[in-house]
Write a protein that holds these residues in place. Sequence first.
Motif, PDB file in Angstrom:
ATOM      1  N   LEU A 103      72.262  71.886  28.742  1.00 40.26           N
ATOM      2  CA  LEU A 103      73.125  72.470  29.748  1.00 40.26           C
ATOM      3  C   LEU A 103      73.214  74.043  29.838  1.00 40.26           C
ATOM      4  O   LEU A 103      73.255  74.451  30.870  1.00 40.26           O
ATOM      5  CB  LEU A 103      74.754  71.772  29.548  1.00 40.26           C
ATOM      6  N   VAL A 104      73.288  74.648  28.809  1.00 34.84           N
ATOM      7  CA  VAL A 104      73.204  76.039  28.539  1.00 34.84           C
ATOM      8  C   VAL A 104      71.778  76.407  29.508  1.00 34.84           C
ATOM      9  O   VAL A 104      71.832  77.530  30.324  1.00 34.84           O
ATOM     10  CB  VAL A 104      73.500  76.635  27.508  1.00 34.84           C
ATOM     11  N   ASP A 105      70.778  75.977  28.902  1.00 38.36           N
ATOM     12  CA  ASP A 105      69.621  76.317  29.434  1.00 38.36           C
ATOM     13  C   ASP A 105      69.273  76.081  30.958  1.00 38.36           C
ATOM     14  O   ASP A 105      69.053  77.022  31.793  1.00 38.36           O
ATOM     15  CB  ASP A 105      68.319  75.487  28.868  1.00 38.36           C
ATOM     16  N   TRP A 106      70.126  74.830  31.510  1.00 37.52           N
ATOM     17  CA  TRP A 106      70.143  74.715  32.836  1.00 37.52           C
ATOM     18  C   TRP A 106      70.995  75.643  33.722  1.00 37.52           C
ATOM     19  O   TRP A 106      70.599  76.219  34.646  1.00 37.52           O
ATOM     20  CB  TRP A 106      70.508  73.322  33.195  1.00 37.52           C
ATOM     21  N   TYR A 110      69.592  77.955  36.722  1.00 41.65           N
ATOM     22  CA  TYR A 110      70.056  77.375  37.954  1.00 41.65           C
ATOM     23  C   TYR A 110      71.410  77.943  38.388  1.00 41.65           C
ATOM     24  O   TYR A 110      71.987  77.349  39.254  1.00 41.65           O
ATOM     25  CB  TYR A 110      69.972  75.928  38.163  1.00 41.65           C
ATOM     26  N   GLY A 111      72.193  78.533  37.389  1.00 42.27           N
ATOM     27  CA  GLY A 111      73.586  78.906  37.852  1.00 42.27           C
ATOM     28  C   GLY A 111      73.806  79.758  38.886  1.00 42.27           C
ATOM     29  O   GLY A 111      74.917  79.404  39.662  1.00 42.27           O
ATOM     30  N   ASP A 112      72.913  80.753  39.390  1.00 42.52           N
ATOM     31  CA  ASP A 112      73.287  81.515  40.449  1.00 42.52           C
ATOM     32  C   ASP A 112      73.068  80.538  41.852  1.00 42.52           C
ATOM     33  O   ASP A 112      73.915  80.679  42.647  1.00 42.52           O
ATOM     34  CB  ASP A 112      72.169  82.534  40.734  1.00 42.52           C
ATOM     35  N   GLU A 113      71.885  79.851  41.657  1.00 40.80           N
ATOM     36  CA  GLU A 113      71.799  78.902  43.015  1.00 40.80           C
ATOM     37  C   GLU A 113      73.011  77.817  43.061  1.00 40.80           C
ATOM     38  O   GLU A 113      73.403  77.510  44.098  1.00 40.80           O
ATOM     39  CB  GLU A 113      70.419  78.258  42.732  1.00 40.80           C
TER      40      GLU A 113
END
Length: 126
Positions: A103-106, A110-113
């Motif tokens: 989840l952290v890697d995701w 993709y957090g900004d998107e």
Amino acid sequence: MSRDDDGGCYDFVADCRLRMGTDLFTHQWDPVVLAALTVGPQRRRALRANIGGISDKALTESLHRLVAGGLVERTSYAEAPPRVDYALTPLGRTFADGPMRALVDWVLRYGDEFFEAQERIRMTGT
């Protein structure tokens, strides 16, 4: 309960293992407490200070759930004053290093998107 070959569920019923796993993310503070414990055992006061923003009640409830779920162990020391440490169990470590790490890697990727999409919906209402 119906399961496929991978141990998942065909029917999302209350006793399904997938539901049990996703429940680990449904309590707001549980993943945060687990993440804080990845650095090693901590006393309750230090844990609360390291997390920041968590109430005493929320920390207590989270620790109770995580201990009951076998992800965190509580060790009491017969000292004056009494001391209690909390630490990840081997099972808790697998959760922190597996699904939580994914989840952290995701989020890093993709957090900004994801944030922009939420903002766009919030601003336009659609």
